[in-house]
Scaffold this active site. Structure first.
Site, PDB file in Angstrom:
ATOM      1  N   GLU A 161      45.856  39.111  37.121  1.00 55.24           N
ATOM      2  CA  GLU A 161      46.962  39.945  37.597  1.00 55.24           C
ATOM      3  C   GLU A 161      48.179  39.124  38.017  1.00 55.24           C
ATOM      4  O   GLU A 161      48.988  39.568  38.832  1.00 55.24           O
ATOM      5  CB  GLU A 161      46.504  40.888  38.716  1.00 55.24           C
ATOM      6  CG  GLU A 161      45.438  41.876  38.261  1.00 55.24           C
ATOM      7  CD  GLU A 161      45.146  42.977  39.265  1.00 55.24           C
ATOM      8  OE1 GLU A 161      45.708  42.938  40.387  1.00 55.24           O
ATOM      9  OE2 GLU A 161      44.371  43.896  38.928  1.00 55.24           O
ATOM     10  N   GLU A 221      38.219  45.345  35.303  1.00 58.07           N
ATOM     11  CA  GLU A 221      38.083  46.008  36.602  1.00 58.07           C
ATOM     12  C   GLU A 221      38.411  47.487  36.453  1.00 58.07           C
ATOM     13  O   GLU A 221      39.431  47.843  35.863  1.00 58.07           O
ATOM     14  CB  GLU A 221      39.035  45.428  37.659  1.00 58.07           C
ATOM     15  CG  GLU A 221      38.737  44.032  38.125  1.00 58.07           C
ATOM     16  CD  GLU A 221      39.693  43.564  39.215  1.00 58.07           C
ATOM     17  OE1 GLU A 221      40.234  44.439  39.954  1.00 58.07           O
ATOM     18  OE2 GLU A 221      39.909  42.346  39.334  1.00 58.07           O
TER      19      GLU A 221
END
Length: 289
Positions: free
Chosen positions: A122, A222
């Protein structure tokens, strides 16, 4: 979507019960904040082996932090667990420590325990780096592991919003696989809309990846629904809604995509996405699909 050569080899090595890697994100800290020892990792991996047969693997976030690979890899070898490895890229000293920890684990234990390697997590979403810098780090880690005969895929994990941003195409081009984090909860989706919101994120990412670099495999690294915490618009955390999300998303995704659920345990967090409570029991039913 067309399999890459390495992805095809990896899929062929999977248990016959599944054509996809299916597992949990597992953190390196215990409930009291201490770092997991080798025994703690082994206890967690043995617990995972008691869960449904479609749970085959784990994702770890870092290599050096909490001596993750130093302790987790022997535990994985002792329990027959395989790992999607994380390498943090921020800052330069941390990045060097991460590469050194990965190198040490490979030199000590070979690479059969590795599913794939994610360089960064991220970073693009947070704005911590730019796409060209991150792409060079992916090439750097791939070059490092290839010299020891490690042929597993090397890619990156980020949010679907980062993947569909044309400014980040250099990372798609550099990656062997695309790790997608998708949370309908953080998109303010009501639980009744959560499944369609999730698959829309998957489809948007696949479309962008195919436009930039056809044939690369999108993995879900995720996703999950919190059992407690604040509301996000129409998104309401609860055990009941986490159960609904599992049955509407996990049960289908486990049959159609590499996926790592978030998360195995999630201590002292708000929102809390943990599936296994501190008592070692599942917070909601993950056996029925």
């Amino acid at each position: 979507m067309r399999f890459s050569t390495i992805a095809s080899v990896a899929a062929a090595a999977l248990p016959l019960a599944s054509a996809y890697w299916t597992g949990f994100n597992v953190g390196a800290n215990n409930e009291d904040g201490s770092c997991k020892s080798q025994q703690d990792w082994e206890n967690a991996f043995n617990k995972l082996k008691t869960l449904p047969q479609y749970i085959t693997s784990v994702r770890v976030y870092a290599s050096s932090d909490c001596n993750t690979l130093e302790n987790a890899v022997p535990a994985a070898l002792n329990t027959g667990t395989q790992i999607l490895v994380g390498v943090w890229t921020e800052d330069s000293a941390h990045y060097t420590a991460e590469k050194n920890a990965l190198a040490a684990a490979i030199q000590a234990h070979g690479s059969d325990w590795i599913i794939a390697i994610s360089v960064g997590s991220e970073d693009l979403y947070r704005g911590d780096t730019d796409a060209n810098t991150l792409a060079q780090q992916i090439y750097d880690v791939r070059g490092m592991v290839r010299q020891w005969g490690v042929n597993q895929e090397v890619g990156h994990v980020d949010t679907w919003t980062a993947w569909v941003d044309n400014a980040n195409t250099a990372v798609i081009e550099a990656s062997d696989f695309i790790g997608l984090d998708a949370y309908p909860y953080f998109q303010n989706a009501a639980i009744g809309d959560a499944s369609s919101t999730f698959w829309s994120a998957v489809d948007a990412t696949r479309n962008q990846v195919n436009a930039v670099s056809p044939g690369k495999w999108v993995w879900v690294t995720e996703t999950g629904w919190p059992v407690s915490g604040p509301n996000y618009g129409a998104a309401v955390p609860s055990v009941e809604n986490a159960q609904t999300y599992w049955r509407s998303v996990a049960c289908a995704a486990f049959q159609s995509i590499h996926i790592f659920w978030y998360s195995y345990q999630d201590y002292n967090s708000s929102p809390s996405f943990g599936v296994i409570g501190s008592d070692g029991n599942a917070i909601y039913d993950i056996r029925s699909c």
